[in-house]
Design a protein around this motif. Structure first.
Motif, PDB file in Angstrom:
ATOM      1  N   ALA A  89       0.833  -1.205   0.000  1.00 15.43           N
ATOM      2  CA  ALA A  89       0.000   0.000   0.000  1.00 15.43           C
ATOM      3  C   ALA A  89       0.866   1.253   0.000  1.00 15.43           C
ATOM      4  O   ALA A  89       0.591   2.223  -0.728  1.00 15.43           O
ATOM      5  CB  ALA A  89      -0.924  -0.005   1.210  1.00 15.43           C
ATOM      6  N   GLU A  90       1.914   1.239   0.787  1.00 11.23           N
ATOM      7  CA  GLU A  90       2.824   2.390   0.821  1.00 11.23           C
ATOM      8  C   GLU A  90       3.493   2.581  -0.529  1.00 11.23           C
ATOM      9  O   GLU A  90       3.614   3.713  -1.029  1.00 11.23           O
ATOM     10  CB  GLU A  90       3.876   2.195   1.916  1.00 11.23           C
ATOM     11  CG  GLU A  90       3.324   2.204   3.341  1.00 11.23           C
ATOM     12  CD  GLU A  90       2.823   3.569   3.780  1.00 11.23           C
ATOM     13  OE1 GLU A  90       2.985   4.557   3.027  1.00 11.23           O
ATOM     14  OE2 GLU A  90       2.246   3.649   4.884  1.00 11.23           O
ATOM     15  N   LEU A 118      -8.045  -7.362   8.576  1.00  3.97           N
ATOM     16  CA  LEU A 118      -7.157  -6.973   7.472  1.00  3.97           C
ATOM     17  C   LEU A 118      -7.566  -5.614   6.921  1.00  3.97           C
ATOM     18  O   LEU A 118      -6.731  -4.694   6.808  1.00  3.97           O
ATOM     19  CB  LEU A 118      -7.218  -8.033   6.376  1.00  3.97           C
ATOM     20  CG  LEU A 118      -6.585  -7.654   5.034  1.00  3.97           C
ATOM     21  CD1 LEU A 118      -5.077  -7.506   5.170  1.00  3.97           C
ATOM     22  CD2 LEU A 118      -6.942  -8.692   3.969  1.00  3.97           C
ATOM     23  N   TYR A 119      -8.829  -5.471   6.573  1.00  4.12           N
ATOM     24  CA  TYR A 119      -9.276  -4.200   5.996  1.00  4.12           C
ATOM     25  C   TYR A 119      -9.192  -3.060   7.009  1.00  4.12           C
ATOM     26  O   TYR A 119      -8.888  -1.916   6.650  1.00  4.12           O
ATOM     27  CB  TYR A 119     -10.695  -4.343   5.447  1.00  4.12           C
ATOM     28  CG  TYR A 119     -10.737  -5.113   4.149  1.00  4.12           C
ATOM     29  CD1 TYR A 119     -10.489  -4.481   2.936  1.00  4.12           C
ATOM     30  CD2 TYR A 119     -11.004  -6.484   4.138  1.00  4.12           C
ATOM     31  CE1 TYR A 119     -10.509  -5.180   1.742  1.00  4.12           C
ATOM     32  CE2 TYR A 119     -11.020  -7.196   2.947  1.00  4.12           C
ATOM     33  CZ  TYR A 119     -10.775  -6.549   1.752  1.00  4.12           C
ATOM     34  OH  TYR A 119     -10.780  -7.244   0.563  1.00  4.12           O
ATOM     35  N   GLU A 120      -9.431  -3.364   8.267  1.00  2.00           N
ATOM     36  CA  GLU A 120      -9.343  -2.331   9.302  1.00  2.00           C
ATOM     37  C   GLU A 120      -7.925  -1.784   9.396  1.00  2.00           C
ATOM     38  O   GLU A 120      -7.713  -0.559   9.471  1.00  2.00           O
ATOM     39  CB  GLU A 120      -9.787  -2.914  10.632  1.00  2.00           C
ATOM     40  CG  GLU A 120      -9.879  -1.910  11.762  1.00  2.00           C
ATOM     41  CD  GLU A 120     -10.413  -2.553  13.031  1.00  2.00           C
ATOM     42  OE1 GLU A 120     -11.216  -1.906  13.710  1.00  2.00           O
ATOM     43  OE2 GLU A 120     -10.021  -3.703  13.355  1.00  2.00           O
ATOM     44  N   GLU A 121      -6.938  -2.675   9.395  1.00  2.00           N
ATOM     45  CA  GLU A 121      -5.549  -2.227   9.499  1.00  2.00           C
ATOM     46  C   GLU A 121      -5.090  -1.469   8.264  1.00  2.00           C
ATOM     47  O   GLU A 121      -4.394  -0.458   8.352  1.00  2.00           O
ATOM     48  CB  GLU A 121      -4.630  -3.424   9.753  1.00  2.00           C
ATOM     49  CG  GLU A 121      -4.781  -4.040  11.135  1.00  2.00           C
ATOM     50  CD  GLU A 121      -3.597  -4.908  11.503  1.00  2.00           C
ATOM     51  OE1 GLU A 121      -2.443  -4.469  11.292  1.00  2.00           O
ATOM     52  OE2 GLU A 121      -3.807  -6.024  11.988  1.00  2.00           O
ATOM     53  N   VAL A 122      -5.472  -1.961   7.100  1.00  2.00           N
ATOM     54  CA  VAL A 122      -5.000  -1.343   5.858  1.00  2.00           C
ATOM     55  C   VAL A 122      -5.649   0.022   5.651  1.00  2.00           C
ATOM     56  O   VAL A 122      -4.965   0.999   5.305  1.00  2.00           O
ATOM     57  CB  VAL A 122      -5.263  -2.271   4.659  1.00  2.00           C
ATOM     58  CG1 VAL A 122      -4.910  -1.568   3.353  1.00  2.00           C
ATOM     59  CG2 VAL A 122      -4.449  -3.553   4.804  1.00  2.00           C
ATOM     60  N   THR A 123      -6.952   0.118   5.838  1.00  5.28           N
ATOM     61  CA  THR A 123      -7.609   1.403   5.599  1.00  5.28           C
ATOM     62  C   THR A 123      -7.119   2.484   6.552  1.00  5.28           C
ATOM     63  O   THR A 123      -7.150   3.672   6.225  1.00  5.28           O
ATOM     64  CB  THR A 123      -9.148   1.279   5.713  1.00  5.28           C
ATOM     65  OG1 THR A 123      -9.485   0.711   6.998  1.00  5.28           O
ATOM     66  CG2 THR A 123      -9.699   0.392   4.612  1.00  5.28           C
ATOM     67  N   ILE A 125      -4.151   3.230   7.282  1.00  2.00           N
ATOM     68  CA  ILE A 125      -2.908   3.881   6.839  1.00  2.00           C
ATOM     69  C   ILE A 125      -3.021   4.455   5.425  1.00  2.00           C
ATOM     70  O   ILE A 125      -2.048   4.992   4.898  1.00  2.00           O
ATOM     71  CB  ILE A 125      -1.697   2.924   6.933  1.00  2.00           C
ATOM     72  CG1 ILE A 125      -1.874   1.695   6.042  1.00  2.00           C
ATOM     73  CG2 ILE A 125      -1.470   2.491   8.377  1.00  2.00           C
ATOM     74  CD1 ILE A 125      -1.252   1.777   4.690  1.00  2.00           C
ATOM     75  N   LEU A 126      -4.202   4.365   4.834  1.00  6.09           N
ATOM     76  CA  LEU A 126      -4.356   4.811   3.452  1.00  6.09           C
ATOM     77  C   LEU A 126      -4.659   6.305   3.355  1.00  6.09           C
ATOM     78  O   LEU A 126      -5.339   6.877   4.204  1.00  6.09           O
ATOM     79  CB  LEU A 126      -5.498   4.052   2.769  1.00  6.09           C
ATOM     80  CG  LEU A 126      -5.237   2.595   2.380  1.00  6.09           C
ATOM     81  CD1 LEU A 126      -6.500   2.000   1.778  1.00  6.09           C
ATOM     82  CD2 LEU A 126      -4.072   2.481   1.401  1.00  6.09           C
ATOM     83  N   SER A 127      -4.178   6.892   2.274  1.00  3.73           N
ATOM     84  CA  SER A 127      -4.574   8.263   1.924  1.00  3.73           C
ATOM     85  C   SER A 127      -5.319   8.277   0.595  1.00  3.73           C
ATOM     86  O   SER A 127      -5.657   9.353   0.095  1.00  3.73           O
ATOM     87  CB  SER A 127      -3.332   9.159   1.836  1.00  3.73           C
ATOM     88  OG  SER A 127      -2.421   8.656   0.876  1.00  3.73           O
ATOM     89  N   VAL A 128      -5.553   7.090   0.008  1.00  5.14           N
ATOM     90  CA  VAL A 128      -6.296   6.972  -1.251  1.00  5.14           C
ATOM     91  C   VAL A 128      -7.461   6.006  -1.036  1.00  5.14           C
ATOM     92  O   VAL A 128      -7.463   5.221  -0.088  1.00  5.14           O
ATOM     93  CB  VAL A 128      -5.392   6.462  -2.395  1.00  5.14           C
ATOM     94  CG1 VAL A 128      -4.254   7.445  -2.662  1.00  5.14           C
ATOM     95  CG2 VAL A 128      -4.854   5.066  -2.100  1.00  5.14           C
TER      96      VAL A 128
END
Length: 299
Positions: A89-90, A118-123, A125-128
């Protein structure tokens, strides 16, 4: 406004001697852009994301952004381990993508709690925006309606890619309407499974996440525009013209057939898939050539 709509084309990630064929990939992306697709999704299942390492995926993402120009690029970030997903993602955000696509990839079977986590952790840190990739045929995980609703409430979730719709117009419309009742109004519903593209769009889906859109983009753009204009009959007719391709998808799987189409049209070198996935045998390739001739696509 919903961030993703219309046609999202999924290009192959062609290999040459088991290395990324940068030229061929660039050509596929540019063809899609010239045909007028609304977005390009690199590193979907069609793009063999699960078979590429982090540096290969970073390269493909950078190439997609470079060749797509002003057309938004979505990049697949699925991986078995959450730490890998976060790294991917980064990398994708650093490359300048407009969004990311995430499937719950696994070796051990995942639970509903695993997938939500999984989705909780990834979202976080997202800016998109993020597209939820529901693809039980490859992940062997089935989303529930409750899980859809829970994930849709997370930050940065912008779209859900559903695995097809019922075949009849009325049933498809009822299915999409029932999903709308669950999901926030700003979240787009996207249909996948190319045989369902025309029906799904005409039934109210916002976007068609299309396998063949990355290789035959003009055909899929025409279907999409017809559906968006409210001409369900024309969209269905144009989709029906591709019936020989849909039949091959059902018989051999979309990635092998799409790779063979790209190879036969001179868009990729023979054996462009990552091993251990092998291309179609000669007998099936003859069927691909026959299908291409039937629909009027030649090199």
């Amino acid at each position: 406004m919903k961030p993703f709509s219309g046609l999202s084309a999924f290009p192959l990630t062609p290999l040459y001697e088991q290395r990324i064929d940068e030229r061929a990939f660039g050509v596929l992306v540019e063809r899609a852009v010239e045909a007028g697709v609304d977005s390009v999704t690199a590193l979907g299942s069609t793009g063999s994301y699960a078979y590429l390492n982090r540096s290969e995926r970073a390269l493909v993402t950078q190439l997609a952004v470079s060749h797509a120009g002003k057309v938004p690029v979505i990049a697949g970030i699925g991986a078995v381990r959450t730490r890998e997903v976060l790294d991917l993602a980064e990398d994708a955000q650093a490359a300048g993508v407009a969004g990311v696509l995430l499937a719950p990839v696994s070796y051990q079977a995942l639970t509903t709690d695993d997938v939500f986590g999984l989705y909780e952790e990834v979202t976080a840190i997202l800016s998109v925006p993020l597209v939820v990739y529901d693809n039980p045929g490859t992940t062997h995980f089935t989303f529930t309606r409750d899980l859809y609703q829970a994930i849709a409430a997370l930050p940065n979730v912008a779209s859900i890619k559903i695995p097809g719709v019922p075949p009849t117009a009325a049933d498809a419309a009822a299915h999409v309407a029932s999903l709308r009742e669950l999901l926030p109004p700003q979240l787009s519903v996207g249909v996948s499974g190319d045989v369902f593209g025309a029906t799904g769009l005409s039934a109210g889906c916002d976007v068609w996440y299309s396998v063949i859109g990355g290789t035959l983009p003009e055909r899929t753009v025409a279907i999409t525009r017809a559906a968006q204009a409210g001409d369900a009959a024309l969209a269905s007719e144009l989709s029906e013209q591709l019936r020989p391709i849909w039949q091959l998808f059902a018989a051999h799987g979309s990635i092998r057939v799409t790779a063979a189409i790209a190879e036969e049209l001179g868009l990729a070198s023979r054996s462009c898939l990552p091993l251990p996935i092998r291309g179609l045998p000669d007998s099936a390739r003859a069927d691909v050539l026959a299908a291409l001739n039937k629909i009027g696509e030649t090199a």
